[in-house]
Motif scaffolding. Structure first.
Motif, mmCIF file in Angstrom:
data_model
loop_
_atom_site.group_PDB
_atom_site.id
_atom_site.type_symbol
_atom_site.label_atom_id
_atom_site.label_comp_id
_atom_site.label_asym_id
_atom_site.label_seq_id
_atom_site.Cartn_x
_atom_site.Cartn_y
_atom_site.Cartn_z
ATOM 1 N N LEU A 32 -6.690 8.805 -10.353
ATOM 2 C CA LEU A 32 -5.719 7.352 -10.279
ATOM 3 C C LEU A 32 -6.491 6.528 -9.525
ATOM 4 C CD1 LEU A 32 -2.326 9.049 -9.482
ATOM 5 C CD2 LEU A 32 -3.221 8.288 -11.614
ATOM 6 N N GLY A 33 -7.616 6.672 -8.942
ATOM 7 C CA GLY A 33 -8.505 5.823 -8.334
ATOM 8 C C GLY A 33 -8.242 5.767 -6.736
ATOM 9 N N CYS A 34 -7.891 6.683 -6.332
ATOM 10 C CA CYS A 34 -7.289 6.424 -4.632
ATOM 11 C C CYS A 34 -8.033 7.674 -3.750
ATOM 12 C CB CYS A 34 -5.944 6.483 -4.659
ATOM 13 S SG CYS A 34 -5.287 8.290 -4.813
ATOM 14 N N ARG A 35 -7.647 7.510 -2.695
ATOM 15 C CA ARG A 35 -8.209 8.413 -1.633
ATOM 16 C C ARG A 35 -7.773 9.732 -1.752
ATOM 17 N NH1 ARG A 35 -7.450 5.650 2.926
ATOM 18 N NH2 ARG A 35 -6.391 7.098 4.222
ATOM 19 N N GLY A 56 0.749 -0.924 0.105
ATOM 20 C CA GLY A 56 -0.018 0.045 0.006
ATOM 21 C C GLY A 56 0.791 1.201 -0.189
ATOM 22 N N THR A 57 0.489 2.309 -0.899
ATOM 23 C CA THR A 57 1.576 3.327 -1.210
ATOM 24 C C THR A 57 0.656 4.655 -0.955
ATOM 25 O OG1 THR A 57 1.124 3.019 -3.543
ATOM 26 C CG2 THR A 57 3.128 2.297 -2.643
ATOM 27 N N ALA A 58 1.305 5.616 -0.637
ATOM 28 C CA ALA A 58 0.742 7.110 -0.341
ATOM 29 C C ALA A 58 1.813 7.794 -0.958
ATOM 30 C CB ALA A 58 0.405 7.200 0.813
ATOM 31 N N VAL A 59 1.391 9.042 -1.405
ATOM 32 C CA VAL A 59 2.165 10.375 -1.657
ATOM 33 C C VAL A 59 1.721 11.450 -1.039
ATOM 34 C CG1 VAL A 59 3.016 11.761 -3.851
ATOM 35 C CG2 VAL A 59 2.568 9.212 -4.135
ATOM 36 N N VAL A 60 2.806 12.145 -0.288
ATOM 37 C CA VAL A 60 2.338 13.495 0.353
ATOM 38 C C VAL A 60 3.053 14.541 -0.477
ATOM 39 C CG1 VAL A 60 2.602 14.702 2.408
ATOM 40 C CG2 VAL A 60 2.366 12.172 2.680
ATOM 41 N N GLY A 61 2.240 15.488 -0.977
ATOM 42 C CA GLY A 61 2.645 16.456 -1.870
ATOM 43 C C GLY A 61 2.385 15.968 -3.435
ATOM 44 N N SER A 99 2.291 -2.265 -6.102
ATOM 45 C CA SER A 99 1.941 -1.192 -5.535
ATOM 46 C C SER A 99 0.324 -1.061 -5.542
ATOM 47 C CB SER A 99 2.638 0.196 -6.014
ATOM 48 O OG SER A 99 1.792 1.252 -5.367
ATOM 49 N N HIS A 100 -0.286 -0.827 -4.569
ATOM 50 C CA HIS A 100 -1.649 -0.233 -4.532
ATOM 51 C C HIS A 100 -1.754 1.125 -4.043
ATOM 52 C CE1 HIS A 100 -5.913 0.066 -3.726
ATOM 53 N NE2 HIS A 100 -5.447 0.061 -2.263
ATOM 54 N N LEU A 101 -1.965 2.227 -4.801
ATOM 55 C CA LEU A 101 -1.792 3.337 -4.413
ATOM 56 C C LEU A 101 -3.401 3.631 -3.707
ATOM 57 C CD1 LEU A 101 -0.752 6.389 -4.525
ATOM 58 C CD2 LEU A 101 -2.253 6.696 -6.720
ATOM 59 N N VAL A 102 -3.060 3.799 -2.295
ATOM 60 C CA VAL A 102 -4.134 4.083 -1.366
ATOM 61 C C VAL A 102 -4.488 5.540 -1.269
ATOM 62 C CG1 VAL A 102 -4.850 3.876 1.180
ATOM 63 C CG2 VAL A 102 -3.143 2.208 0.069
ATOM 64 N N ALA A 103 -3.427 6.420 -1.087
ATOM 65 C CA ALA A 103 -3.913 7.773 -0.891
ATOM 66 C C ALA A 103 -2.900 8.740 -1.592
ATOM 67 C CB ALA A 103 -4.189 8.374 0.528
ATOM 68 N N LYS A 124 3.873 12.623 -10.307
ATOM 69 C CA LYS A 124 4.524 11.565 -11.251
ATOM 70 C C LYS A 124 4.476 10.391 -10.232
ATOM 71 C CE LYS A 124 6.913 14.655 -14.319
ATOM 72 N NZ LYS A 124 5.872 14.321 -15.166
ATOM 73 N N HIS A 125 5.028 10.525 -8.806
ATOM 74 C CA HIS A 125 5.305 9.600 -8.070
ATOM 75 C C HIS A 125 3.894 8.737 -7.855
ATOM 76 C CE1 HIS A 125 9.008 9.959 -5.622
ATOM 77 N NE2 HIS A 125 9.282 11.158 -6.411
ATOM 78 N N ALA A 126 2.791 9.645 -7.754
ATOM 79 C CA ALA A 126 1.470 8.791 -7.425
ATOM 80 C C ALA A 126 0.983 8.109 -8.699
ATOM 81 C CB ALA A 126 0.552 9.896 -7.303
ATOM 82 N N ARG A 127 1.162 8.717 -9.751
ATOM 83 C CA ARG A 127 1.008 7.950 -11.097
ATOM 84 C C ARG A 127 1.766 6.691 -11.420
ATOM 85 N NH1 ARG A 127 0.923 10.536 -17.399
ATOM 86 N NH2 ARG A 127 0.754 8.354 -18.387
ATOM 87 N N ILE A 128 2.838 6.448 -11.093
ATOM 88 C CA ILE A 128 3.766 5.451 -11.064
ATOM 89 C C ILE A 128 3.412 4.258 -10.198
ATOM 90 C CG2 ILE A 128 6.084 4.347 -10.669
ATOM 91 C CD1 ILE A 128 7.249 7.110 -11.931
ATOM 92 N N TYR A 129 3.165 4.679 -8.990
ATOM 93 C CA TYR A 129 2.405 3.849 -7.959
ATOM 94 C C TYR A 129 1.255 3.387 -8.421
ATOM 95 C CZ TYR A 129 6.043 5.104 -4.180
ATOM 96 O OH TYR A 129 7.236 5.371 -3.573
ATOM 97 N N SER A 130 0.402 4.019 -9.019
ATOM 98 C CA SER A 130 -0.875 3.563 -9.454
ATOM 99 C C SER A 130 -0.741 2.637 -10.727
ATOM 100 C CB SER A 130 -1.810 4.509 -9.912
ATOM 101 O OG SER A 130 -1.454 5.134 -11.170
#
Length: 337
Positions: free
Chosen positions: A49-52, A6-11, A29-33, A18-24
């Motif tokens: 990206l289908g996350c919170r 489970g992954t998350a990106v702050v900022g 990786s399952h992008l959580v938030a 780009k971090h968030a998109r790659i994690y998705s």
């Protein structure tokens, strides 16, 4: 590497998105938030990206779904969230530079002691095939002992205005730290002294120099001369213009990226030099060095391996930036203790 984290990106600014998109996109990786104070931006990216979407990082500190966090906040906001996420058992990938000062770096190092989490600073160029191959050549002794390293990196003036002026952040922290960290990674010597000069014609204030040149003398006799700027016109067609030369006793390595790079496109709007190394989009997904960096960190967590970029190396890069800024202010060489 079949485990999914489970992954998350702050900022969620330029690099955070780009971090968030790659994690998705990556399999492990399952992008959580995604977290951002800008509620509209956070929600827009979450919808895409289908996350919170969250608006305060403290709301995800103890989220049991999240294993790994990328912290992509401005350079001067790294210390507290980095420590808090690590203390709460989250593996942390912290965007470069590690912090603004070595005092802040040391606070992070002390704060995460005993947490047993994986922690890595995102010095992206370790995962760029040009620079990683150069490191391999140096380690194999193919160019002999290093005599000098000469580098120049020119960023866009929009970055200087948006990041430097607005955030009161030096070009060395945002642009120059790339090449100073690389020089330290390549060199077998220890920093002996530094000297620097800067020019300020387009961007106001000591913290946002137009162009900054630094000279590092190593204790093995070699040196590095590195220029950093962020006043390249946005119309140049490239996000960055960068080059490096590494001269050894038995050979030479030359690296080039940016303007005049490996892909050139000319249209009625003018020349375009797309990035094909750091985060190119291939078949709809982000590829390149940034993806390799994130996948590497996920693998380190899953397989319990040591991250490629060491926390000590990231701290030393910040220390060199500090010494260079001191040299510029005093107008004299500064010795490393």
């Amino acid at each position: 590497m079949s485990q999914k984290l489970g992954t998350a990106v702050v900022g969620t600014g330029y690099i955070g998105y780009k971090h968030a998109r790659i994690y998705s996109e990556v399999l492990n990786s399952h992008l959580v938030a995604v977290v951002d104070r800008d509620r509209n931006r956070a929600q827009k990216i979450a919808n895409e990206l289908g996350c919170r979407a969250e608006y305060d990082y403290r709301r995800v500190l103890d989220d049991p779904e999240i294993d790994v966090v990328s912290i992509c906040l401005p350079e001067n906001n790294h210390v507290k969230p980095a420590i808090e996420f690590a203390v709460n058992g989250k593996h942390v990938l912290l965007e470069k530079p590690m912090a603004m000062t070595t005092k802040d770096c040391d606070e992070i190092i002390e704060g995460i002691k005993g947490t047993k989490v994986k922690f890595m600073v995102g010095h992206l160029l370790h995962f760029d095939p040009k620079y990683s191959r150069a490191k391999e050549c140096i380690n194999r002794g193919q160019i002999g002992d290093i005599i000098h390293i000469v580098a120049q990196r020119n960023g866009l003036i929009s970055a200087g205005r948006n990041t430097g002026v607005a955030g009161n952040i030096s070009v060395l922290h945002h642009v120059g730290v790339h090449d100073y960290e690389l020089a330290l990674w390549f060199s077998k010597g220890k920093v002996k002294r530094v000297y620097s000069e800067y020019c300020n014609r387009l961007l106001p204030g000591i913290a946002t120099q137009d162009s900054f040149w630094g000279l590092i003398k190593f204790d093995d006799g070699s040196f590095a001369s590195i220029g950093s700027s962020w006043v390249l016109e946005d119309s140049s067609g490239a996000d960055v213009s960068a080059r490096m030369e590494i001269l050894g006793t038995h050979g030479l390595i030359e690296l080039d990226c940016g303007i005049g790079g490996s892909l050139r496109i000319f249209t009625k709007e003018g020349w375009d030099f797309p990035d094909v190394y750091h985060w190119p989009v291939v078949n709809g997904n982000i590829a390149g060095a940034l993806r390799e960096q994130l996948v590497h960190f996920l693998r380190c967590v899953i397989e319990d391996k040591k991250p490629h970029v060491t926390i000590e190396g990231a701290r030393l890069a910040v220390r060199v930036v500090e010494l260079l800024l001191e040299s510029a202010e005093r107008g004299v060489p500064v010795y490393s203790k």
